[in-house]
Write a protein that holds these residues in place. Sequence first.
Motif, PDB file in Angstrom:
ATOM      1  N   SER A  31       0.816  -1.227   0.000  1.00 36.10           N
ATOM      2  CA  SER A  31       0.000   0.000   0.000  1.00 36.10           C
ATOM      3  C   SER A  31       0.849   1.275   0.000  1.00 36.10           C
ATOM      4  CB  SER A  31      -0.938   0.006   1.203  1.00 36.10           C
ATOM      5  OG  SER A  31      -0.186   0.061   2.409  1.00 36.10           O
ATOM      6  N   ASN A  32       2.038   1.221   0.603  1.00 43.24           N
ATOM      7  CA  ASN A  32       2.983   2.343   0.517  1.00 43.24           C
ATOM      8  C   ASN A  32       4.399   1.800   0.665  1.00 43.24           C
ATOM      9  OD1 ASN A  32       3.894   2.408   3.259  1.00 43.24           O
ATOM     10  ND2 ASN A  32       2.015   3.476   3.840  1.00 43.24           N
ATOM     11  N   ILE A  33       5.382   2.689   0.563  1.00 43.64           N
ATOM     12  CA  ILE A  33       6.773   2.219   0.443  1.00 43.64           C
ATOM     13  C   ILE A  33       7.257   1.381   1.631  1.00 43.64           C
ATOM     14  CG2 ILE A  33       7.845   4.324   1.366  1.00 43.64           C
ATOM     15  CD1 ILE A  33       9.888   4.026  -0.967  1.00 43.64           C
ATOM     16  N   ASN A  34       6.646   1.627   2.813  1.00 46.41           N
ATOM     17  CA  ASN A  34       7.069   0.880   3.996  1.00 46.41           C
ATOM     18  C   ASN A  34       6.123  -0.265   4.385  1.00 46.41           C
ATOM     19  OD1 ASN A  34       9.557   2.175   4.623  1.00 46.41           O
ATOM     20  ND2 ASN A  34       8.361   3.993   5.133  1.00 46.41           N
ATOM     21  N   ASP A  35       5.127  -0.520   3.562  1.00 47.94           N
ATOM     22  CA  ASP A  35       4.242  -1.670   3.773  1.00 47.94           C
ATOM     23  C   ASP A  35       4.835  -2.802   2.934  1.00 47.94           C
ATOM     24  OD1 ASP A  35       2.236  -3.516   4.004  1.00 47.94           O
ATOM     25  OD2 ASP A  35       0.666  -2.290   3.097  1.00 47.94           O
ATOM     26  N   LEU A  36       5.577  -3.696   3.588  1.00 50.58           N
ATOM     27  CA  LEU A  36       6.440  -4.623   2.847  1.00 50.58           C
ATOM     28  C   LEU A  36       5.852  -6.025   2.705  1.00 50.58           C
ATOM     29  CD1 LEU A  36       9.808  -3.738   4.661  1.00 50.58           C
ATOM     30  CD2 LEU A  36       8.791  -2.640   2.631  1.00 50.58           C
ATOM     31  N   VAL A  37       6.283  -6.676   1.632  1.00 49.48           N
ATOM     32  CA  VAL A  37       6.089  -8.125   1.527  1.00 49.48           C
ATOM     33  C   VAL A  37       7.417  -8.707   1.066  1.00 49.48           C
ATOM     34  CG1 VAL A  37       5.046  -7.931  -0.788  1.00 49.48           C
ATOM     35  CG2 VAL A  37       4.745 -10.037   0.522  1.00 49.48           C
ATOM     36  N   THR A  38       7.888  -9.719   1.782  1.00 52.68           N
ATOM     37  CA  THR A  38       9.175 -10.326   1.433  1.00 52.68           C
ATOM     38  C   THR A  38       8.940 -11.696   0.802  1.00 52.68           C
ATOM     39  OG1 THR A  38       9.498 -11.584   3.470  1.00 52.68           O
ATOM     40  CG2 THR A  38      10.162  -9.261   3.530  1.00 52.68           C
ATOM     41  N   GLN A  39      10.007 -12.211   0.235  1.00 54.99           N
ATOM     42  CA  GLN A  39       9.967 -13.563  -0.313  1.00 54.99           C
ATOM     43  C   GLN A  39       9.566 -14.562   0.778  1.00 54.99           C
ATOM     44  OE1 GLN A  39      13.796 -14.304  -1.994  1.00 54.99           O
ATOM     45  NE2 GLN A  39      13.251 -16.320  -2.798  1.00 54.99           N
ATOM     46  N   ALA A  40       9.974 -14.275   2.012  1.00 52.05           N
ATOM     47  CA  ALA A  40       9.649 -15.195   3.114  1.00 52.05           C
ATOM     48  C   ALA A  40       8.153 -15.196   3.416  1.00 52.05           C
ATOM     49  CB  ALA A  40      10.456 -14.824   4.358  1.00 52.05           C
ATOM     50  N   ASP A  41       7.467 -14.033   3.274  1.00 49.34           N
ATOM     51  CA  ASP A  41       6.008 -14.014   3.464  1.00 49.34           C
ATOM     52  C   ASP A  41       5.349 -14.966   2.473  1.00 49.34           C
ATOM     53  OD1 ASP A  41       5.102 -11.287   5.164  1.00 49.34           O
ATOM     54  OD2 ASP A  41       7.009 -11.052   4.123  1.00 49.34           O
ATOM     55  N   ILE A  42       5.790 -14.848   1.216  1.00 46.88           N
ATOM     56  CA  ILE A  42       5.189 -15.649   0.144  1.00 46.88           C
ATOM     57  C   ILE A  42       5.476 -17.138   0.339  1.00 46.88           C
ATOM     58  CG2 ILE A  42       5.148 -15.998  -2.396  1.00 46.88           C
ATOM     59  CD1 ILE A  42       4.130 -13.206  -1.510  1.00 46.88           C
ATOM     60  N   GLU A  43       6.732 -17.433   0.674  1.00 42.82           N
ATOM     61  CA  GLU A  43       7.120 -18.855   0.839  1.00 42.82           C
ATOM     62  C   GLU A  43       6.478 -19.462   2.089  1.00 42.82           C
ATOM     63  OE1 GLU A  43       8.996 -20.757  -1.182  1.00 42.82           O
ATOM     64  OE2 GLU A  43       9.204 -19.127  -2.631  1.00 42.82           O
ATOM     65  N   SER A  44       6.356 -18.662   3.141  1.00 43.34           N
ATOM     66  CA  SER A  44       5.709 -19.151   4.369  1.00 43.34           C
ATOM     67  C   SER A  44       4.254 -19.486   4.061  1.00 43.34           C
ATOM     68  CB  SER A  44       5.810 -18.093   5.478  1.00 43.34           C
ATOM     69  OG  SER A  44       4.963 -18.419   6.555  1.00 43.34           O
ATOM     70  N   GLU A  45       3.590 -18.577   3.346  1.00 42.35           N
ATOM     71  CA  GLU A  45       2.189 -18.811   2.992  1.00 42.35           C
ATOM     72  C   GLU A  45       2.052 -20.110   2.172  1.00 42.35           C
ATOM     73  OE1 GLU A  45      -0.952 -15.503   2.123  1.00 42.35           O
ATOM     74  OE2 GLU A  45      -0.197 -16.190   0.209  1.00 42.35           O
TER      75      GLU A  45
END
Length: 262
Positions: A31-45
């Motif tokens: 949603s903005n520059i500091n609202d992050l998603v990392t590779q680990a979020d995706i892989e954990s999911e």
Amino acid sequence: MLKQTLINATFAGARVLQQYFNGTFTVSSKSNINDLVTQADIESEKAIFEVIKSEYPDHFILSEETGELKSSSNIKWIIDPIDGTVNFANGIPICCVSIGIEQDGKMILGAVYNPFINEFFFSERGSGATLNDKKIQVSDKADLTRSCLVTGFPYSYLDVPNGPLEVFETLIRANIPVRRLGSGAIDLCWVAAGRFDGFYEHNLNAWDSAAGFLIVEEAGGKVTDFKGDYYSLYQPNLLATNGKIHEDLLLAINGKWKPIVL
Ligand code: IPD
Ligand code: CA
Ligand code: CA
């Protein structure tokens, strides 16, 4: 069994967090520059989904990075594959996997695991709440002015009456310690464990609070919205306390508390 699959899914996600923590991973903004998603979020999911789908391919899933996988099942998994992503991305070990399960619209199971300090919080409705298999309960402090609180702030500044900064100011002016850990799920669990007397936050999502909501209730705490009504995951405002400071903290959140400053 649902309970064991929940535990397996939580640990599968947490293994991904451990694998990537302080290592190399891609990071992008939402949603903005500091609202992050990392590779680990995706892989954990992904790891969590694999466990659930191997046992219960027809269950409804709501997960932060994917959204809804709809089905007609009365069982809904509500998943935050990393709660505390900004902490995770900065190598701060205050983050977790949080998974709650609703049956017919009611929370029945919740699990929150922070692998970096090996804290596993768990609850099944009607059976209490545990931290690493030991029963936990909320604190018994009754005086808001002597309480230790925690809060969080949304990624985008929220310009509303009695917004996050106004409430924070009210409490800080009354010399009350208010911490900001950066993981709503952990904040809730730490209320359940009696470390904090209360937690409030504007603008949470269902995946931030699903598991922790049940864990606080089963540890003897109280969870409402900012009107004092029983909490629903599908509205934004959450107040969780030991029950004893609830009314005063509710007044403070609504700009109506008259503190005796010590
Ligand atoms: C966030 C954390 C944070 C809270 C934010 C949430 P995320 O979740 O729970 O403590 O203040 O409102 O969005 O993005 O790390 O999963
Ligand atoms: Ca979250
Ligand atoms: Ca998240």
